[in-house]
Design a protein around this motif. Structure first.
Motif, PDB file in Angstrom:
ATOM      1  N   LYS A 132     -43.227  -2.441 -39.767  1.00 19.89           N
ATOM      2  CA  LYS A 132     -43.252  -1.104 -39.174  1.00 19.89           C
ATOM      3  C   LYS A 132     -42.176  -0.219 -39.802  1.00 19.89           C
ATOM      4  N   THR A 133     -41.002  -0.794 -40.034  1.00 16.57           N
ATOM      5  CA  THR A 133     -39.900  -0.037 -40.620  1.00 16.57           C
ATOM      6  C   THR A 133     -40.232   0.384 -42.046  1.00 16.57           C
ATOM      7  N   ILE A 134     -40.766  -0.522 -42.831  1.00 14.62           N
ATOM      8  CA  ILE A 134     -41.156  -0.212 -44.215  1.00 14.62           C
ATOM      9  C   ILE A 134     -42.196   0.911 -44.224  1.00 14.62           C
ATOM     10  N   PHE A 135     -43.175   0.831 -43.331  1.00 11.99           N
ATOM     11  CA  PHE A 135     -44.208   1.864 -43.246  1.00 11.99           C
ATOM     12  C   PHE A 135     -43.587   3.233 -42.953  1.00 11.99           C
ATOM     13  N   LEU A 136     -42.668   3.310 -41.987  1.00 10.92           N
ATOM     14  CA  LEU A 136     -42.055   4.583 -41.617  1.00 10.92           C
ATOM     15  C   LEU A 136     -41.141   5.128 -42.716  1.00 10.92           C
TER      16      LEU A 136
END
Length: 185
Positions: A132-136
């Motif tokens: 999720k962090t990589i996506f954001l």
């Protein structure tokens, strides 16, 4: 090591070398070891000077403080746990150009950002926050070409799906964990 044993974490290089950090014992607070930080900052030695750094899951603040100690221009620490925040403020006392935001990193990264030069991703392993962090980071302009992304993850949790334009620069592992250094191309 017993779970309730107080650990000694210290800054290992730069003008703050040997500064002892206050550590709040917590289920999810798992500081990057001195040995692993030594390896990481050896990897970053040509990139850290005058960089703007973001530590998405700060914990003790060791990665952000080490960055400033070794010549980073600015370091921003995000930490969700309100119980850890007083320890973080003690750890950055008299350290210039380091800032703390008590926030959920995923919520904070949902807004449009200004890219950072170096981003540290070392979330609590069991919470499965990496993807999720990589996506954001990618979606909301927190990284640019040549941004460096450090990822620390458990071999047991968190499979990674890395964007195609992130090039693996360095990799290390031990029995339990993996350590990656990527550069966005």
């Amino acid at each position: 090591m017993k779970k309730n044993t107080q650990r000694k974490i210290k800054i290992i290089g730069g003008f703050l070398k040997n500064k002892i950090l206050n550590v709040k014992n917590s289920l999810h607070n798992r500081p990057t070891t001195n040995k692993k930080r030594e390896t990481l900052f050896e990897w970053l030695k040509h990139d850290i000077k005058n960089s703007n750094c973001l530590d998405c899951f700060a914990g003790t603040g060791a990665l952000g403080i080490e960055s400033i100690s070794r010549g980073a221009k600015k370091s921003l620490l995000l930490e969700i746990n309100k119980l850890i925040i007083p320890y973080l403020y003690k750890n950055i006392s008299n350290v210039p150009n380091i800032f703390i935001i008590n926030t959920n990193a995923l919520l904070w990264l949902k807004k449009k950002g200004n890219p950072f030069d170096i981003i540290f991703l070392d979330p609590p392993f069991k919470l499965n926050l990496l993807q999720k962090t990589i996506f954001l980071l990618k979606k909301n302009n927190w990284i640019r070409n040549s941004s460096i992304i450090y990822i620390e993850k458990s071999k047991k949790f968190n499979t990674l799906n890395i964007p195609k334009n992130w090039m693996l620069k360095k990799y290390a592992e031990n029995k339990k964990n993996e350590y990656f250094l990527y550069v966005k191309k």
